[in-house]
Design a protein around this motif. Structure first.
Motif: not given
Length: 263
Positions: A79-80, A73-74, A184-189
């Motif tokens: 992330a925050a 789970i991400f 946000a791209k960074e989240f998928y990465q």
């Protein structure tokens, strides 16, 4: 037309609105997830859900019958927190109490140098918003966990998401929010790297019910396969809002998995 572009190595799967809505599983979603895994496809769950901590979310999914591991789970909430710790922030947190526990080890003493906004219906009143506004005027950064316009609170009712409240603070304080969750791209990465598919994003599909927050932004920029489901917050003709054509639109997650398996 609903089509499947190519065989997949991985799937990034939205949660709320896609495989469940509150405490109700979308049609045949539990069985569909098992079927997807049986095909040898890597699965990671990517969600902007911020009303509860990651641990509470994991336990909820297990109680609904889904088979998954906690590490799959991400969340935008985690992330925050990562951003807050990396920057050494002392945040004012506009979060529900069930989500605040995830930040229990973070210094939250004033003066605040960051304001973090998630989906927090009980905190979106004048007193809390004005406190956040004053912190921003004092130089605090504005961190929006995500800016979804609305979400499916129940099977038949949509409710406002945090996006409008983030926008209100941006407007009032004349400050641009830092966004950490989808799209946000960074989240998928983060999830792609965990699957060891960061170098081949075209072999990964993003599946969700929000054509912009799930399938726009980074999902589009990375070249992910993008599939929309007509459950949750989906509204008629949402697929036409995509900046570039989607790879397919299906009535349910289960219908999409059936197409993937047949393909």
């Amino acid at each position: 037309m609903a089509t499947v572009r190519k065989a997949l190595k991985g799937v990034l799967l939205d949660l709320s609105g896609t495989i469940h809505i509150d405490n109700k599983v979308t049609p045949n979603a539990v069985e569909a997830l098992k079927k997807l895994r049986a095909e040898g496809i890597n699965v990671r769950f990517v969600t902007n859900s911020t009303k509860t901590s990651d641990e509470r979310l994991y336990k909820k999914l297990i109680s609904l019958g889904f088979e998954l591991e906690r590490k799959e789970i991400f969340t935008s909430l985690s992330a925050a927190k990562r951003l807050v710790l990396d920057r050494g922030c002392r945040p004012l947190l506009l979060l529900e109490d069930a989500a605040l526990e995830q930040f229990a080890d973070v210094d939250q003493s004033p003066p605040y140098n960051a304001v973090v906004v998630g989906l927090a219906p009980s905190k979106f009143d004048y007193e809390h918003m004005n406190c956040a506004f004053r912190a921003l005027l004092g130089g605090a950064d504005l961190i929006g966990i995500h800016r979804a316009k609305y979400y499916a609170q129940t099977e038949h009712h949509l409710s406002m998401g945090p996006g409008g409240f983030v926008a209100a603070l941006e407007y009032a304080a004349d400050k641009q929010a830092i966004l950490v969750g989808k799209p946000a791209k960074e989240f998928y990465q983060l999830a792609l790297a965990d699957m060891r598919l960061l170098e081949s994003p075209e072999s990964v599909a993003m599946i969700g019910d929000d054509v912009l927050a799930d399938l726009g932004g980074g999902a589009q920029d990375l070249g992910l396969q993008r599939y929309l489901v007509r459950t949750g917050k989906y509204r008629a003709n949402d697929e036409t809002k995509a900046q570039t054509p989607l790879d397919g639109t299906f009535d349910t997650f289960s219908d999409l998995v059936d197409a993937l398996v047949r393909g």
